[in-house]
Write a protein that holds these residues in place. Sequence first.
Motif, PDB file in Angstrom:
ATOM      1  N   LYS A  49     -89.598 -46.345   4.024  1.00  0.00           N
ATOM      2  CA  LYS A  49     -88.374 -47.028   4.444  1.00  0.00           C
ATOM      3  C   LYS A  49     -87.166 -46.085   4.487  1.00  0.00           C
ATOM      4  O   LYS A  49     -86.452 -46.016   5.491  1.00  0.00           O
ATOM      5  CB  LYS A  49     -88.088 -48.187   3.475  1.00  0.00           C
ATOM      6  N   ASP A  99     -88.249 -55.037   3.995  1.00  0.00           N
ATOM      7  CA  ASP A  99     -87.897 -56.016   2.958  1.00  0.00           C
ATOM      8  C   ASP A  99     -88.827 -57.228   3.006  1.00  0.00           C
ATOM      9  O   ASP A  99     -89.231 -57.743   1.970  1.00  0.00           O
ATOM     10  CB  ASP A  99     -86.444 -56.471   3.088  1.00  0.00           C
ATOM     11  N   GLU A 159     -92.093 -56.203   1.414  1.00  0.00           N
ATOM     12  CA  GLU A 159     -91.995 -55.912  -0.014  1.00  0.00           C
ATOM     13  C   GLU A 159     -91.582 -57.118  -0.848  1.00  0.00           C
ATOM     14  O   GLU A 159     -91.722 -57.101  -2.063  1.00  0.00           O
ATOM     15  CB  GLU A 159     -91.004 -54.771  -0.237  1.00  0.00           C
ATOM     16  N   ALA A 160     -91.082 -58.169  -0.216  1.00  0.00           N
ATOM     17  CA  ALA A 160     -90.602 -59.346  -0.955  1.00  0.00           C
ATOM     18  C   ALA A 160     -91.776 -60.080  -1.599  1.00  0.00           C
ATOM     19  O   ALA A 160     -92.856 -60.156  -1.029  1.00  0.00           O
ATOM     20  CB  ALA A 160     -89.853 -60.291  -0.018  1.00  0.00           C
TER      21      ALA A 160
END
Length: 134
Positions: A59, A86, A89-90
């Motif tokens: 990233k 995001d 990865e959340a």
Amino acid sequence: MPVVRVLDTALAAQLGMAIPRHIRVLIKKNTWELEGYGGVVQRDTLASGNKTTAFYLNKQQALLICILSKTPRAREVRAEVIRRFDAYEAPPAQPQTAPGMDQLMGAMTALMQTMQGFVQVVAAKAPELRSSTL
């Protein structure tokens, strides 16, 4: 959790570079800075019969390349890189309960407690009830 990465030429295409593989010149020129955000992952591949090196950026590295590319779409692509990384990865979202479900569950619990109390009273009076019906 494995590190998510983006293929250099896929990023270049989103940035609007006319020849996506030219992003590799930018990556090689700035490897020292990219390494500050983690190892630069390279894979030797064959493209149209020619040996080439593909780069897979994390990233932070992808964001840095967007900044350094200075393409007209760089700002837009940076926002998309952030959103996509995001989202991956959340943590998984918790299931949502239907509106009013908590109130319904509370009422059901209260009803069950009342029913349990009623059953206990009936069970306690069972000998009296049996003798009065005979």
